[in-house]
Design a protein around this motif. Structure first.
Motif, short mmCIF file in Angstrom:
data_model
loop_
_atom_site.label_atom_id
_atom_site.label_comp_id
_atom_site.label_asym_id
_atom_site.label_seq_id
_atom_site.Cartn_x
_atom_site.Cartn_y
_atom_site.Cartn_z
N GLN A 168 0.82 -1.21 0.00
CA GLN A 168 0.00 0.00 0.00
C GLN A 168 0.86 1.26 0.00
OE1 GLN A 168 -3.55 -0.05 0.05
NE2 GLN A 168 -3.27 2.10 -0.50
N SER A 228 -9.48 2.27 2.61
CA SER A 228 -8.80 1.46 1.60
C SER A 228 -8.83 -0.01 2.00
CB SER A 228 -7.36 1.93 1.43
OG SER A 228 -6.65 1.08 0.54
N GLN A 232 -10.70 -3.08 0.10
CA GLN A 232 -10.00 -4.30 -0.29
C GLN A 232 -10.72 -5.53 0.24
OE1 GLN A 232 -5.67 -4.58 0.08
NE2 GLN A 232 -5.57 -2.36 0.26
N ARG A 235 -14.07 -5.94 -1.83
CA ARG A 235 -13.77 -6.36 -3.20
C ARG A 235 -13.25 -7.79 -3.24
NH1 ARG A 235 -10.73 -0.73 -4.02
NH2 ARG A 235 -12.53 0.59 -4.48
N GLY A 236 -12.51 -8.16 -2.19
CA GLY A 236 -12.05 -9.55 -2.10
C GLY A 236 -13.22 -10.52 -1.99
#
Length: 315
Positions: A168, A228, A232, A235-236
């Protein structure tokens, strides 16, 4: 390329990377290489002979045997016989946890000529710091000694969390990481990070997620970094939802390491497709909010956590 490799150790991230590199090399040589992932409990006597027999259709093959220290007597004998005389067109990988169990097998395989890759548990602070600096270099970045120590202090001891934080920061800074960058994104309680908040939220643990969020924000962790991590995590879930197959086989398709797929597969069990879709909207809206669209980023994050947990519960 070595025909037989033994990956030894119990540091999950390093083991998965070692196996992934072997598979990647095989696929660079032959893109259609098939990967067969096995565990002792799912192997029958004669299965290895069947898998390693010449194929009428050709094509490369990588066979990975996980938890090889757990092989029973007959299977161990079959595997050892193969290691002594491997097929020329097959890459064979044995993953062994190390330790006393199966030690004689490990010695027999290395004596027979198998290459050995060691992935011991990283337990010392100095070793974790070395890993962090090497990870930054691997990603094409650079970091000073003080910044590296500050980042390690902020992220904690889990190698997966360290690797994620390095990725990141390299992405956010362009690769040149200094003390100010670490302070901006990662200052705060070592055990608290955006990923801790995200894991609690996607697993439906509202009280814990809010507690960790407030603690992180109070100690200076950037709101943008927390969201963020939430993004993540959601979305995972979207990536693994509906995916079928073992984590190692899905790694290339989903673009993430097997350990992460396994974690997400556990987390997604409590979610519906509609719930995931709603959570994706939430993190997108919150991204705009924490980047200047809201008067109070902390409130926006609290609301996001609540809505993500609610989306998980929705059916």
């Amino acid at each position: 390329m070595d025909l037989v490799t033994v990956v030894v150790g119990d540091e999950e991230l390093l083991v998965e990377r070692a196996v992934g590199e072997i598979v990647g090399e095989a696929r660079r040589r032959e893109p259609d290489t098939e990967v067969v992932d096995l565990v002792p409990s799912g192997m029958e006597l004669g299965r290895l002979q069947e898998l390693t027999s010449p194929s009428l259709f050709g094509g490369g093959k990588v066979i990975v045997v996980r938890a090889a220290q757990d092989l029973g007597k007959d299977l161990a004998a079959e595997v050892t016989g193969y290691v002594k005389s491997p097929a020329d067109d097959i890459v064979f990988v044995l993953v062994h946890a190390g330790g006393v169990k199966g030690k004689a097998l490990l010695e027999a395989w290395t004596k027979a000529g198998a290459r050995k890759i060691t992935c011991p548990k990283v337990t010392k602070a100095g070793e974790r710091l070395d890993f962090l600096r090497a990870e930054i270099r691997r990603l094409g970045g650079s970091i000073g000694a003080t910044a590296a120590q500050q980042l390690l202090d902020a992220v904690g001891t889990d190698l997966r969390e360290i690797a994620a934080a390095c990725s990141q920061l390299v992405s956010d800074t362009g690769g040149k990481i200094n003390d100010a960058a670490v302070a901006r994104y990662h200052r705060g309680r070592a055990e608290v990070s955006g990923f801790t908040v995200a894991d609690a939220a996607v697993e439906g643990r509202l009280g814990e997620a809010l507690e960790q969020l407030r603690w992180a924000l109070d100690t200076g962790v950037a709101a943008v970094l927390v969201n963020s991590a939430l993004a993540q995590g959601v979305r995972g879930l979207a990536k693994v939802n509906g995916a079928r197959g073992k984590s190692f086989a899905l790694a290339k398709e989903l673009g993430m390491p097997p350990w992460k797929i396994e974690r997400l597969q556990r987390q997604v069990r409590g979610w519906s497709p509609d719930g995931i879709a709603r959570a994706l909207i939430v993190v997108a809206e919150t991204d705009a909010a924490v980047k200047g669209g809201a008067a109070d980023p902390a409130y926006a994050l609290e609301r996001a956590v609540q809505e993500i947990v609610a989306a998980r519960a929705a059916r």
